[in-house]
Design a protein around this motif. Structure first.
Motif, PDB file in Angstrom:
ATOM      1  N   GLY A  28       7.660   1.011  -8.420  1.00 34.32           N
ATOM      2  CA  GLY A  28       6.799   0.253  -7.521  1.00 34.32           C
ATOM      3  C   GLY A  28       6.974  -1.258  -7.420  1.00 34.32           C
ATOM      4  O   GLY A  28       8.417  -1.807  -8.673  1.00 34.32           O
ATOM      5  N   SER A  56       6.643   1.838  -3.454  1.00 35.43           N
ATOM      6  CA  SER A  56       5.403   1.427  -4.049  1.00 35.43           C
ATOM      7  C   SER A  56       5.392   0.050  -4.414  1.00 35.43           C
ATOM      8  O   SER A  56       5.767  -0.528  -4.892  1.00 35.43           O
ATOM      9  CB  SER A  56       5.565   2.636  -4.899  1.00 35.43           C
ATOM     10  N   TYR A  57       3.980   0.031  -3.748  1.00 36.21           N
ATOM     11  CA  TYR A  57       3.544  -1.358  -3.332  1.00 36.21           C
ATOM     12  C   TYR A  57       2.303  -1.730  -4.070  1.00 36.21           C
ATOM     13  O   TYR A  57       1.625  -0.516  -3.446  1.00 36.21           O
ATOM     14  CB  TYR A  57       3.533  -1.756  -2.095  1.00 36.21           C
ATOM     15  N   ARG A  58       2.462  -2.141  -4.468  1.00 37.44           N
ATOM     16  CA  ARG A  58       0.285  -2.817  -5.449  1.00 37.44           C
ATOM     17  C   ARG A  58      -0.156  -2.916  -4.633  1.00 37.44           C
ATOM     18  O   ARG A  58      -1.456  -1.865  -4.438  1.00 37.44           O
ATOM     19  CB  ARG A  58       0.183  -3.910  -6.419  1.00 37.44           C
ATOM     20  N   THR A 251      -0.185  -1.587 -12.853  1.00 35.59           N
ATOM     21  CA  THR A 251       0.013  -2.405 -11.561  1.00 35.59           C
ATOM     22  C   THR A 251       1.126  -3.873 -11.931  1.00 35.59           C
ATOM     23  O   THR A 251       1.223  -4.679 -10.558  1.00 35.59           O
ATOM     24  CB  THR A 251      -1.037  -2.799 -11.115  1.00 35.59           C
ATOM     25  N   GLU A 284       4.309  -1.146 -11.345  1.00 38.84           N
ATOM     26  CA  GLU A 284       4.756  -1.991 -10.209  1.00 38.84           C
ATOM     27  C   GLU A 284       5.176  -3.818 -10.743  1.00 38.84           C
ATOM     28  O   GLU A 284       4.846  -3.802 -10.990  1.00 38.84           O
ATOM     29  CB  GLU A 284       3.665  -1.922  -8.815  1.00 38.84           C
TER      30      GLU A 284
END
Length: 565
Positions: A28, A56-58, A251, A284
């Protein structure tokens, strides 16, 4: 060989971590404010993330004040455009519930909106309802207790979490709510759960920068990083058993490129490999491209790729979107190696435990890949350094040993799970028996005094201590900490106070201790009844002096003992 690979696959998780109906890849990325306000901001760097397989993006920009600019007036256009853009580029994104708009005069700017729960709940309901079907996972706030009011407590965050949970579930019953904390502040999360957040979350987010720093600086603290999730789960099992196995996302996690471009790349590889090994659902990386938060990006401020970008690319290429973790092994009984079923074959990711190079013999030809350059060669041996290497098609005997270790904790120079004490002896006879400093083993050996029997108290990181996580983590057990010290040759006035991790954060044990003189070694002991060692800053206790005035002492040994309750 085929039969053996089937055996290994059976040992691995059958499916990747799942959020509702959503399978999340561990690979991420996130962004600072200036690169994430709009689709136009994202367009400067998201295509390069997509190019290497990052999906995958926060979070897009979901700040309360940006969406509800005046009470009851909602502006969705920028968010909709951003969600459309991210979707077009294959991003699986979450959202962040955060913000205190300027018109909310009941709460101070930058504080948790505890005085306007009605307005906060309306915001949560509106944004979650608007993004239903597009955003499933929502983290509440950004790394509290950071970015909260000066005097706000865990109970204030608990109110925000509980109200967000209720409002969000009413708007979208399938959504998932994340409980958050700065660093790996498990003590804070415990207090939040006790204060009212119990059963009001579906996953947890952490930002363990400080723990990763110990690994980056070759302090040998890989075990501390590998215990983040296990320690968290110990706390959850004690405080909220129904949530003991919720997914965990980092994250944010990153490394400053000013430490060195190769250092940043090595940090990335180690963070993802160990994170996957301990069960982190997604990391991420902070961040995709340099913006307003310093040189942390996979890309620099002009969009040029750094070695960390190439390292991410090659990890994804060889381990696949959903790596199956097979287990760990210590090469030469010393050096970390983590086994995976990769995209095409098995893979070991390995590096040296200490900065000294060490040769490893494989007994057969293997393919060795440079994680940063992608170049590969065939060889029967490998000289390990602290820079990670990728070994493809590793020998079966190593993979079998790794599989047998899969559910065991990775040791830190020995098994201290049943020990009653751990200790550290300084000087030329340096010995770490379950107790370590952040100065690293090599520096600790290099800076010695009094004929090699001690080490100066002003060595960077040398007065900051970490116990083996298997010896003591989270569980509050009475302990005694003992130090043996004396003043320097000039007999300068010196002293310190002992500061340790407790259930309520860092505390001072007793008061100031003045080292009496330099004529002999002096023993000082503290009894501590409320330790709660979770390494949220990457260490458990320290000897704190006032600047450089009072740290003119020498340490001979430090010991931590468990006491009867």
């Amino acid at each position: 060989m085929k039969r053996f690979l089937v055996f290994l696959a059976a040992l691995a998780p059958l499916v990747p971590p799942v959020f509702g109906d959503e399978a999340l890849s561990p690979w991420g990325v996130g962004s600072c404010y200036s690169n994430n306000r709009s689709a136009a901001d994202n367009a400067r760097w998201i295509p390069q993330m997509e190019e290497i397989g990052l999906h995958s993006y926060r979070t897009p920009h979901t700040d309360w004040g940006a969406l509800e600019t005046t009470p009851g007036q909602w502006k969705w256009e920028a968010l909709d455009q951003q969600m459309d853009y991210l979707t077009q580029h294959g991003m699986n994104f979450g959202g962040t519930l955060i913000g205190t708009p300027k018109w909310n005069t009941k709460d101070r700017p930058g504080s948790l909106p505890v005085n306007n729960i009605e307005g906060w709940s309306a915001y949560v309901s509106a944004v979650v309802g608007h993004a239903k079907g597009r955003i499933q996972r929502w983290e509440v706030w950004n790394e509290p207790p950071n970015f909260t009011g000066k005097n706000q407590k865990p109970a204030d965050y608990a109110k925000i979490v509980a109200s967000a949970y209720d409002a969000a579930k009413a708007a979208d019953p399938s959504c998932l709510i994340g409980l958050a904390a700065k660093s790996a502040h498990i003590n804070y999360l415990e207090q939040v759960i006790q204060a009212g957040a119990k059963d009001h979350f579906d996953f947890i987010t952490l930002h363990p920068y400080e723990i990763l720093n110990g690994v980056v600086e070759d302090a040998g603290t890989e075990s501390v990083f590998l215990h983040i999730v296990p320690t968290l789960r110990k706390m959850l099992a004690a405080q909220d058993p129904a949530k003991a196995n919720v997914p965990v996302i980092f994250t944010e996690l990153g490394c400053d490129a000013k430490k060195g471009l190769d250092v940043q790349a090595n940090a990335l590889v180690k963070a993802y490999v160990m994170g996957i090994a301990e069960g982190v659902a997604c990391i991420e990386w902070f961040e995709g491209r340099d913006g307003d938060s310093g040189p942390m990006g996979l890309l620099d401020g002009k969009g040029n790729p750094r070695p960390s970008y190439e390292a991410m690319k090659h990890l994804i290429e060889h381990l696949g979107q959903h790596p199956k973790y097979l287990g760990w092994i210590l090469l030469n009984d010393r050096h970390y190696a983590f086994a995976f079923q990769g995209a095409k074959t098995t893979a070991l990711v390995t590096w040296a435990h200490t900065p000294e190079a060490n040769a490893v013999q494989f007994g057969k030809a293997v393919q060795i890949v440079s994680v940063t350059s992608g170049e590969s060669r065939t060889a029967k041996d490998l000289t390990l350094t602290t820079a990670p290497a990728l070994v493809l098609d590793a020998p079966e005997d190593l993979l079998k040993k790794a599989a047998a270790n899969k559910d065991k904790p990775v040791p830190w120079d020995g098994d201290y799970s049943k020990a009653q004490s751990v200790s550290l002896t300084m000087g030329e006879q340096h010995a770490e028996r379950g107790l370590h400093t952040l100065s690293g083993e090599s520096l600790a050996k290099a800076v010695v005094v009094y004929g090699g029997a001690a080490r100066a108290g002003n060595v960077p990181g040398g007065n900051v201590f970490v116990v083996d996580p298997e010896f003591l983590s989270y569980t509050t057990t009475p302990i005694e900490i003992e130090v043996v010290v004396r003043r320097n040759e000039a007999n300068d006035n010196s002293g310190f106070k002992l500061v340790y991790e407790s259930r309520t954060g860092f505390k001072t044990a007793g008061g100031w201790y003045t080292v009496p003189d330099n004529k002999e070694w002096h023993t000082q002991k503290w009894r501590i009844d409320d330790p709660q060692f979770v390494n949220y800053w990457g260490y458990n206790f320290s000897l704190v002096s006032d600047g450089n005035v009072y740290n003119k002492y020498y340490l001979q040994s430090v010991t931590v003992r468990k006491l009867e309750k």
